[in-house]
Design an enzyme around this catalytic site. Sequence first.
Site, PDB file in Angstrom:
ATOM      1  N   GLY A 221       0.876  -1.253   0.036  1.00  0.00           N
ATOM      2  CA  GLY A 221       0.088  -0.160   0.062  1.00  0.00           C
ATOM      3  C   GLY A 221       0.978   1.179  -0.017  1.00  0.00           C
ATOM      4  N   THR A 312       6.197  -7.235   1.833  1.00  0.00           N
ATOM      5  CA  THR A 312       7.138  -7.003   1.066  1.00  0.00           C
ATOM      6  C   THR A 312       8.702  -7.549   1.760  1.00  0.00           C
ATOM      7  OG1 THR A 312       6.154  -4.929   0.347  1.00  0.00           O
ATOM      8  CG2 THR A 312       8.458  -5.251  -0.196  1.00  0.00           C
ATOM      9  N   ASP A 340       0.911   2.066   8.604  1.00  0.00           N
ATOM     10  CA  ASP A 340       0.219   1.432  10.006  1.00  0.00           C
ATOM     11  C   ASP A 340       1.143   1.337  11.261  1.00  0.00           C
ATOM     12  OD1 ASP A 340      -2.153   1.099   8.531  1.00  0.00           O
ATOM     13  OD2 ASP A 340      -1.955  -1.152   8.409  1.00  0.00           O
ATOM     14  N   ARG A 385      -5.031  -1.666   9.974  1.00  0.00           N
ATOM     15  CA  ARG A 385      -5.582  -3.022   9.909  1.00  0.00           C
ATOM     16  C   ARG A 385      -5.490  -3.943  10.827  1.00  0.00           C
ATOM     17  NH1 ARG A 385      -2.313  -5.153   5.415  1.00  0.00           N
ATOM     18  NH2 ARG A 385      -3.669  -4.621   3.722  1.00  0.00           N
ATOM     19  N   TYR A 496      -7.679   7.142   2.570  1.00  0.00           N
ATOM     20  CA  TYR A 496      -6.766   7.002   1.131  1.00  0.00           C
ATOM     21  C   TYR A 496      -6.461   8.704   0.962  1.00  0.00           C
ATOM     22  CZ  TYR A 496      -8.237   2.299   0.054  1.00  0.00           C
ATOM     23  OH  TYR A 496      -8.179   0.954   0.003  1.00  0.00           O
TER      24      TYR A 496
HETATM   25  N1  LIG Z   1       5.373 -14.341   2.710  1.00  0.00           N
HETATM   26  C1  LIG Z   1       5.567 -13.536   1.688  1.00  0.00           C
HETATM   27  N2  LIG Z   1       6.363 -14.181   0.955  1.00  0.00           N
HETATM   28  C2  LIG Z   1       6.849 -13.388  -0.163  1.00  0.00           C
HETATM   29  N3  LIG Z   1       6.410 -12.282  -0.815  1.00  0.00           N
HETATM   30  C3  LIG Z   1       5.423 -11.830  -0.096  1.00  0.00           C
HETATM   31  C4  LIG Z   1       4.842 -12.414   1.257  1.00  0.00           C
HETATM   32  N4  LIG Z   1       3.944 -11.765   1.833  1.00  0.00           N
HETATM   33  C5  LIG Z   1       3.620 -10.728   0.684  1.00  0.00           C
HETATM   34  N5  LIG Z   1       4.746 -10.686  -0.340  1.00  0.00           N
HETATM   35  C6  LIG Z   1       4.845 -10.007  -1.458  1.00  0.00           C
HETATM   36  O1  LIG Z   1       4.991  -8.551  -0.895  1.00  0.00           O
HETATM   37  C7  LIG Z   1       4.353  -7.613  -1.752  1.00  0.00           C
HETATM   38  C8  LIG Z   1       3.547  -6.721  -0.828  1.00  0.00           C
HETATM   39  O2  LIG Z   1       2.762  -7.473   0.260  1.00  0.00           O
HETATM   40  P1  LIG Z   1       1.616  -6.756   1.058  1.00  0.00           P
HETATM   41  O3  LIG Z   1       1.275  -7.503   2.094  1.00  0.00           O
HETATM   42  O4  LIG Z   1       0.517  -6.369  -0.017  1.00  0.00           O
HETATM   43  O5  LIG Z   1       2.178  -5.211   1.604  1.00  0.00           O
HETATM   44  P2  LIG Z   1       3.230  -4.876   2.606  1.00  0.00           P
HETATM   45  O6  LIG Z   1       4.452  -5.077   1.985  1.00  0.00           O
HETATM   46  O7  LIG Z   1       3.004  -3.391   2.404  1.00  0.00           O
HETATM   47  O8  LIG Z   1       2.697  -5.546   3.859  1.00  0.00           O
HETATM   48  C9  LIG Z   1       3.388  -8.237  -2.538  1.00  0.00           C
HETATM   49  O9  LIG Z   1       3.819  -8.322  -4.007  1.00  0.00           O
HETATM   50  C10 LIG Z   1       3.191  -9.846  -2.110  1.00  0.00           C
HETATM   51  O10 LIG Z   1       3.281 -10.896  -3.145  1.00  0.00           O
HETATM   52  O1  LIG Z   2      -4.534  -0.192  -0.877  1.00  0.00           O
HETATM   53  P1  LIG Z   2      -5.446  -1.185  -0.259  1.00  0.00           P
HETATM   54  O2  LIG Z   2      -5.278  -2.518  -0.934  1.00  0.00           O
HETATM   55  O3  LIG Z   2      -6.821  -0.740  -0.397  1.00  0.00           O
HETATM   56  O4  LIG Z   2      -4.789  -1.364   1.134  1.00  0.00           O
HETATM   57  C1  LIG Z   2      -5.379  -0.985   2.258  1.00  0.00           C
HETATM   58  C2  LIG Z   2      -4.588  -1.447   3.378  1.00  0.00           C
HETATM   59  O5  LIG Z   2      -3.236  -0.709   3.087  1.00  0.00           O
HETATM   60  C3  LIG Z   2      -2.840  -0.048   4.354  1.00  0.00           C
HETATM   61  O6  LIG Z   2      -2.903   1.244   4.344  1.00  0.00           O
HETATM   62  C4  LIG Z   2      -1.219  -0.375   4.578  1.00  0.00           C
HETATM   63  O7  LIG Z   2      -1.024  -1.807   4.433  1.00  0.00           O
HETATM   64  P2  LIG Z   2       0.303  -2.433   4.097  1.00  0.00           P
HETATM   65  O8  LIG Z   2       1.373  -1.906   5.011  1.00  0.00           O
HETATM   66  O9  LIG Z   2       0.184  -3.907   4.096  1.00  0.00           O
HETATM   67  O10 LIG Z   2       0.705  -1.967   2.611  1.00  0.00           O
HETATM   68  C5  LIG Z   2      -3.607  -0.450   5.457  1.00  0.00           C
HETATM   69  O11 LIG Z   2      -3.791   0.363   6.351  1.00  0.00           O
HETATM   70  C6  LIG Z   2      -4.892  -0.745   4.794  1.00  0.00           C
HETATM   71  O12 LIG Z   2      -5.737  -1.885   5.291  1.00  0.00           O
HETATM   72 MG   LIG Z   3       1.538  -5.235   5.437  1.00  0.00          MG
END
Ligand SMILES: Nc1ncnc2c1ncn2[C@@H]1O[C@H](COP(=O)(O)OP(=O)(O)O)[C@@H](O)[C@H]1O
Ligand SMILES: O=P(O)(O)OC[C@H]1O[C@](O)(COP(=O)(O)O)[C@@H](O)[C@@H]1O
Ligand SMILES: [Mg+2]
Length: 577
Positions: A221, A312, A340, A385, A496
Amino acid sequence: MLNTSGFGWNDVHQCVTVEAPDILEEYLKCNFQTCTIIPEYTHPPKPLQKPFHPFQSKTTFSMDLSLTSSPNLHFSRTKTLPFSPRFYKHLPYFTNFTYNKPKTYSTKSLITGYCPIRAQSLNQNNTPSDDDDDDDGFVLEDVPHLTNYLPDLPTYPNPLEYSQAYAIVKNTFVSPEDVLAYQIVVQKGSPRGVHFRRAGPREKVYFKPEEVRACIVTCGGLCPGINTVIREIVCGLNSMYGVNKILGIEGGYRGFYSRNTMELSPKIVNDIHKRGGTILQTSRGGHDTNKIVDNIQDRGINQVYIIGGDGTQKGAAAIYKEVEKRRLHVAVAGIPKTIDNDIAVIDKSFGFDTAVEEAQRAINAAHVEVESVENGVGIVKLMGRYSGFIAMFATLASRDVDCCLIPESPFYLEGQGGLFEFVQQRLKENGHVVIVLAEGAGQDYLSGSVNATEEKDASGNRLLLDIGLWLTQKIKDHFTTVKGVAVNLKYIDPTYMIRAVPSNASDNIYCTLLAQSAIHGAMAGYTGFTVGPVNSRHAYIPIGRVTEATNVVKLTDRMWARLLASTNQPTFLNKHE
Ligand SMILES: Nc1ncnc2c1ncn2[C@@H]1O[C@H](COP(=O)(O)OP(=O)(O)O)[C@@H](O)[C@H]1O
Ligand SMILES: O=P(O)(O)OC[C@H]1O[C@](O)(COP(=O)(O)O)[C@@H](O)[C@@H]1O
Ligand SMILES: [Mg+2]
């Protein structure tokens, strides 16, 4: 335990406490490969009091699962602890120990392969000094280095040595001995505890600047400040190390293999810090480790800068592991990003201050609206979240908020001590009420009352139900139908809008430090690391350390008590519904 979040020391019962069984399980997976675990006894939950170091006691100690109903656990040590003096190596703590594998706990490494390293002080040559036997409880949780698997890599003098800007700096380079203490509140006689490597430029680098081909990717995000980090990686690599081959990977992880790349130069990124979002675009899902590393190899990339949240960083750890497996001369650096503030170990994530500041505008608007009408009820939904930090800090900063609801603190509506009663009381006293909600608050409560589906986003994160709309409707219904009072409800969802603003001045500076620390680390040959401030000083942290747990608001900490004291809201601890 090692001052790890979620563990503590109970003075009265002289035992280690842990907040939840899953925290213990994760810890055991990584660390307690040599312990016997025997269910022992239970006693009432106790709040965490004091950090505990596993090397502190050479005798048996016991652990109670505080705040849960699980039985206590007992760890018995079988031998005295060995010293694992090698730097740059991922050595498990207890390699020389007999190990009685507990039935209920898996001992495989965490996904990231992270294991803390027992270490001692270093001399100038970056090798352990002679006083290795002093068991003062000093632990270095070190990050991997390229020489772990490429021992013959040549080194080069750091170009900063000849930089005009750094000419009068007293200590241009960080001493190899510099480490940062994770726990800075200590008691006389307590072990020195966990330390991380101090971030910053090193005297020798493991890349010839003209041979560096760096890439930057942004995932997950949005968050204020991403563009600033991108800008500062590009400008920092260029101005400090003379690197000019920098690629932007478009559209997150999947961009490595399915999207275009863009050449980045100081000129191209010059103004981007004034804009929100990410010029590289971002995405969720699409992490394919092999395809990504194939692409890194094909493009001749040797430094990978990965900006993103907990998901990530897990992806970055997988990339690092694959790079190591293929023995590539490629440094992988993670820069933690999350609005967050849910990333463990680091003091605070970038963009968080900006988000809290921006949230004030929404809260102010809600307050203005509701104090201008009769029976005004303002509801402001903020992001968060699993962690309610934005809501908590925005509430503390604002002073206009009557009640703050976060995911960590369950609430209820009806009956004594419930939200309806509180709203009614505030309406009677002040004529208006402002409620701040983190989006993840009350999800369990809500899923019990609506037809919930377990939908997930492309990264596997559970999609949340809209608590803001739900609460708005519930309050409206309750006061009009049950109490016969017409409330004037104003619901504001600025989530947002908050996420999309550019970072403020202090976040910009913070982003610059993160970017520069990442650059210095990669140039110095560190890899598989995340950068971030630990007690205000920047450190290199093993990636696994920041992904093993989520940073959440601890209801037993004083900050939450401060909030409760400032709003005088119900604690929702006694449910009478
Ligand atoms: N356990 C994991 N192993 C490898 N890649 C992951 C894993 N969890 C998430 N990712 C990858 O990291 C990227 C971002 O994850 P996401 O959960 O959407 O956001 P954030 O990194 O902000 O928490 C995505 O492209 C996802 O496929
Ligand atoms: O852009 P999206 O997919 O609607 O994500 C919303 C989520 O992204 C966040 O802003 C941040 O989440 P990440 O740190 O996983 O990117 C959360 O607070 C929220 O629930
Ligand atoms: Mg996350």
